[in-house]
Design a protein around this motif. Structure first.
Motif, PDB file in Angstrom:
ATOM      1  N   GLN A  84     -10.002 -48.738  17.744  1.00  0.00           N
ATOM      2  CA  GLN A  84     -10.873 -48.444  18.937  1.00  0.00           C
ATOM      3  C   GLN A  84     -11.683 -49.596  19.429  1.00  0.00           C
ATOM      4  N   HIS A  85     -11.528 -50.726  18.789  1.00  0.00           N
ATOM      5  CA  HIS A  85     -12.312 -51.884  19.233  1.00  0.00           C
ATOM      6  C   HIS A  85     -11.197 -52.793  20.111  1.00  0.00           C
ATOM      7  N   THR A 129      -2.225 -48.785  30.329  1.00  0.00           N
ATOM      8  CA  THR A 129      -3.174 -49.104  29.680  1.00  0.00           C
ATOM      9  C   THR A 129      -3.525 -48.049  28.575  1.00  0.00           C
ATOM     10  N   LEU A 130      -3.721 -48.166  27.206  1.00  0.00           N
ATOM     11  CA  LEU A 130      -4.298 -46.997  26.379  1.00  0.00           C
ATOM     12  C   LEU A 130      -5.521 -47.491  25.705  1.00  0.00           C
ATOM     13  N   ARG A 131      -6.046 -46.153  25.500  1.00  0.00           N
ATOM     14  CA  ARG A 131      -7.408 -46.279  24.841  1.00  0.00           C
ATOM     15  C   ARG A 131      -7.249 -45.337  23.514  1.00  0.00           C
ATOM     16  N   ILE A 132      -7.745 -45.741  22.337  1.00  0.00           N
ATOM     17  CA  ILE A 132      -7.504 -44.924  21.218  1.00  0.00           C
ATOM     18  C   ILE A 132      -8.828 -44.410  20.568  1.00  0.00           C
ATOM     19  N   ARG A 149      -1.707 -55.513  21.908  1.00  0.00           N
ATOM     20  CA  ARG A 149      -3.246 -55.675  21.810  1.00  0.00           C
ATOM     21  C   ARG A 149      -3.678 -56.974  22.606  1.00  0.00           C
ATOM     22  N   VAL A 150      -4.417 -56.519  23.541  1.00  0.00           N
ATOM     23  CA  VAL A 150      -5.269 -57.858  24.382  1.00  0.00           C
ATOM     24  C   VAL A 150      -6.078 -58.645  23.545  1.00  0.00           C
ATOM     25  N   THR A 151      -5.981 -59.712  23.350  1.00  0.00           N
ATOM     26  CA  THR A 151      -6.921 -60.681  22.294  1.00  0.00           C
ATOM     27  C   THR A 151      -7.960 -60.960  23.208  1.00  0.00           C
TER      28      THR A 151
END
Length: 155
Positions: free
Chosen positions: A132-133, A118-121, A153-155
């Motif tokens: 970031q959202h 998983t990635l957080r930006i 991107r998870v929608t």
């Protein structure tokens, strides 16, 4: 009325190639078997393009069963000078012989092991603030001196 949650889908967002340095094996610490792999460069292409900056790392914990907890953190910079911080969390698992071969830099078919993150930006760039959202997931490939993945991107 009972509302039904939306069913998530995956939209391809960007591709990443991370160049990694050697493995520093700290041995068994109070947290477990710790390894640290330096991030020395790379690139991001797709919904935005950026160069991965040296100085990040992947702080791994090797579980007793051989699976690896991934905890990577690194920065990237666009050609416009925008900075992006990426935090990666995940797991790489497989049979002991496959994990050992990956450690030695052997080329292994990615269907022979599980490597998901998983990635957080984070960024201060107004142009890239939308990153970031969202939540991102990735399917990764470990090569001798790189980790490659496509982020969705998870929608």
């Amino acid at each position: 009325m009972i509302l039904t949650p939306a069913v998530p889908a995956l939209d391809p967002a960007f591709d990443v190639t991370v160049q990694v340095g050697g493995v520093a094996d700290y041995g068994v610490t109070r947290a477990g078997h710790r390894r640290v792999i330096d991030i020395v460069g790379g690139q991001i292409t797709g919904s935005f393009d950026a160069k991965i900056l040296p100085g990040g790392a992947d702080w791994q914990l090797v579980r007793p069963d051989g699976a690896i907890d991934i905890d990577g953190r690194y920065s990237a910079q666009t050609s416009e000078g925008e900075l992006i911080y990426i935090e990666v969390s995940g797991v790489r698992s497989g049979s002991p012989d496959v994990l050992e071969a990956l450690l030695h830099g052997d080329e292994i078919d990615p269907t022979q092991y599980y490597f998901r993150t998983t990635l957080r930006i984070e960024t201060s760039s107004p142009r890239l603030a939308h990153l970031q959202h969202s939540l991102f997931v990735a399917s990764c490939v470990r090569e001798a001196d790189t980790v490659r993945y496509r982020a969705y991107r998870v929608t």
